[in-house]
Scaffold this motif. Sequence first.
Motif, PDB file in Angstrom:
ATOM      1  N   THR A   1       0.822  -1.214   0.000  1.00 52.40           N
ATOM      2  CA  THR A   1       0.000   0.000   0.000  1.00 52.40           C
ATOM      3  C   THR A   1       0.856   1.266   0.000  1.00 52.40           C
ATOM      4  O   THR A   1       0.610   2.167  -0.809  1.00 52.40           O
ATOM      5  CB  THR A   1      -0.984  -0.015   1.180  1.00 52.40           C
TER       6      THR A   1
ATOM      7  N   GLU B   1       2.102   1.809  -3.427  1.00 48.78           N
ATOM      8  CA  GLU B   1       1.054   2.315  -4.323  1.00 48.78           C
ATOM      9  C   GLU B   1       0.957   3.833  -4.224  1.00 48.78           C
ATOM     10  O   GLU B   1       0.826   4.519  -5.220  1.00 48.78           O
ATOM     11  CB  GLU B   1      -0.299   1.700  -3.968  1.00 48.78           C
ATOM     12  N   TYR B   2       1.042   4.341  -3.009  1.00 46.97           N
ATOM     13  CA  TYR B   2       0.972   5.785  -2.805  1.00 46.97           C
ATOM     14  C   TYR B   2       2.210   6.509  -3.300  1.00 46.97           C
ATOM     15  O   TYR B   2       2.152   7.691  -3.632  1.00 46.97           O
ATOM     16  CB  TYR B   2       0.724   6.119  -1.333  1.00 46.97           C
TER      17      TYR B   2
END
Length: 193
Positions: free
Chosen positions: A96, A99-100
């Motif tokens: 995650t 992804e950012y």
Amino acid sequence: MGQCIHGLKRWSGLLFGGWLALLPVFSYAQEQSFQLQTEASLTLSISQEAEEAIDRAQRWLAVQTAASNRIDRLLCDYALTTPDAPPFRIARCDITPLEYAMPPPAPSACYTNLTAAVESYRAQPKQLFALQRDIPTENPPPNWREAIALAIINTQKITPAGGHWNASSEDTLWAILALRALLNESHPIQLAE
């Protein structure tokens, strides 16, 4: 790494929201490994120039102060990975945040005029990474890989310590990742158990 509690997002087609130039799932069920797979390639002379730019950039990046942020360090370590190294391992809890860390999609106007887009992003390797990642889905012109690769190669600043973009570790690592993707040489990524 083993203490990560974050849940793993559902794998549906693309990993990490298009991480590293639209990495498709590669034998996820058996090996939990991912690698770039595309159909095009650069000409030999541009490929050689790109490889030399990557080598200079890796030498420069290796002597820079280590990033304090875990994800920036992870991206830097990935950019410094050599072709003969084993698959690069990441923890599930890093998915995650990675992804950012990815650049947002390039604006749709970039796909209609590649020359203008490349020129406007010439000094922004992270945006050129996004452009090379996203443009294959937009019916690009045949020379799109060469145009982006040359923009990255030709803006590298060469120093005795190697080569960099904008004297920035972040810009340099994104330039390396973009060039590797354009060469179809992104290093395999594997989820750590």
